[in-house]
Enzyme design. Sequence first.
Site, PDB file in Angstrom:
ATOM      1  N   ARG A 137      38.661 132.439  -0.209  1.00  0.00           N
ATOM      2  CA  ARG A 137      39.469 132.386   1.000  1.00  0.00           C
ATOM      3  C   ARG A 137      39.305 133.696   1.769  1.00  0.00           C
ATOM      4  O   ARG A 137      39.307 134.783   1.179  1.00  0.00           O
ATOM      5  CB  ARG A 137      40.958 132.200   0.670  1.00  0.00           C
ATOM      6  CG  ARG A 137      41.366 130.786   0.292  1.00  0.00           C
ATOM      7  CD  ARG A 137      41.256 129.800   1.466  1.00  0.00           C
ATOM      8  NE  ARG A 137      41.671 128.457   1.099  1.00  0.00           N
ATOM      9  CZ  ARG A 137      40.865 127.521   0.564  1.00  0.00           C
ATOM     10  NH1 ARG A 137      39.589 127.782   0.357  1.00  0.00           N
ATOM     11  NH2 ARG A 137      41.343 126.326   0.281  1.00  0.00           N
TER      12      ARG A 137
ATOM     13  N   GLU B  87      40.147 131.086  10.158  1.00  0.00           N
ATOM     14  CA  GLU B  87      39.265 129.942  10.436  1.00  0.00           C
ATOM     15  C   GLU B  87      39.897 129.007  11.458  1.00  0.00           C
ATOM     16  O   GLU B  87      41.111 128.796  11.395  1.00  0.00           O
ATOM     17  CB  GLU B  87      39.004 129.160   9.130  1.00  0.00           C
ATOM     18  CG  GLU B  87      38.149 129.945   8.181  1.00  0.00           C
ATOM     19  CD  GLU B  87      37.867 129.198   6.882  1.00  0.00           C
ATOM     20  OE1 GLU B  87      38.063 127.970   6.829  1.00  0.00           O
ATOM     21  OE2 GLU B  87      37.453 129.849   5.923  1.00  0.00           O
TER      22      GLU B  87
ATOM     23  N   HIS C  41      32.563 127.327   6.003  1.00  0.00           N
ATOM     24  CA  HIS C  41      33.391 126.803   4.899  1.00  0.00           C
ATOM     25  C   HIS C  41      32.779 125.515   4.329  1.00  0.00           C
ATOM     26  O   HIS C  41      33.394 124.443   4.418  1.00  0.00           O
ATOM     27  CB  HIS C  41      34.836 126.561   5.379  1.00  0.00           C
ATOM     28  CG  HIS C  41      35.815 126.444   4.244  1.00  0.00           C
ATOM     29  ND1 HIS C  41      37.124 126.872   4.338  1.00  0.00           N
ATOM     30  CD2 HIS C  41      35.685 125.954   2.981  1.00  0.00           C
ATOM     31  CE1 HIS C  41      37.748 126.635   3.190  1.00  0.00           C
ATOM     32  NE2 HIS C  41      36.889 126.076   2.356  1.00  0.00           N
TER      33      HIS C  41
END
Length: 328
Positions: free
Chosen positions: A243, A272, A290
């Site tokens: 993350r 994000e 991602h």
Amino acid sequence: MIKKKPLVVVTRKLPEAIETRMMELFDARLNIDDAPMTKAELIDAVKEADVLVPTVTDKIDAAVLAHAGPNLRLIANFGTGVDHVDLQTARSRGITVTNTPDVLTEDTADMTMALILSVSRRLAEGERVIRKGDWGGWGPTLMLGHRIWGKRLGIVGMGRIGRALARRAKGFGLSVHYHNRRRVHPDAEEELEATYWESLDQMLAHVDVVSVNCPHTPATYHLLSARRLKLMQPHAILVNTARGEIVDEPALTRMLANGEIAGAGLDVFEHEPAVNPKLLELQNAVLLPHMGSATIEGRVDMGEKVLINIKTFVDGHTPPDRVIEGLL
Ligand code: 8YV
């Protein structure tokens, strides 16, 4: 009497086979267009649903959960990380949360290894040279990267993905070092030939590659702070497939630009889908959207897990992947 099927609201488009089964089993409300839901739409969803199936793009915070109707008993997350769900508020409202562990471990470990190779051997840069028409032919000193064989890998977080990465790393001739809240079982350490560092700071100063593989929790937010990043050696690289919030992104960006860290491979970002524009200018950063777990097989397996968690729960049993806060 025919029992009413539970209303399951799915926030994003899932693989077709999963959506088909979802409609067979439940009163499923799908998101065919796949547009991420707004906060207002999420609030409407939790008001009505018996089960919510969110993904990493949905912020299920206290403000959203404050509107949860009496029927909402289960949040069956499509994904392993649950940092976008306010677990404490869910628990206080008697809402069970499940996730999809195991099935994305190998894919994410593959992607981590791919990033380590990409950054060390300048894969993305080389690709850009060809596409821009800048390649004038082979040269003895052209596009030199760094050998990974014989280097030291420091894994931050020795959970499922950390271990799967360690297994791969061994095959690539990297020596495995790790930091984890708890030291792993001696048998696992032996199998992985992994060296435990109780001090993250000391490990960071001694390795050539740092890989972030821990979950994002309040305790790991900016675990790789500016101070800790400065402990890394200038030739070292950092990869993150966990993350974005675990790494101080502005500090990392500054250090990459100043050559204080040699390179970074990032599959995840602090805000994000926004990416720090300064990162985009850096040749020594490999940036991915991602996609660590983005395989067809993985996404179907994740969907299967979601189905099993919901079905088990609505049948009155404990779902297999119930998230227990303290164990994250
Ligand atoms: C998923 C992930 O794609 O499962 C996770 O925690 O980070 C990703 O690999 C995403 O979370 C799906 O919601």
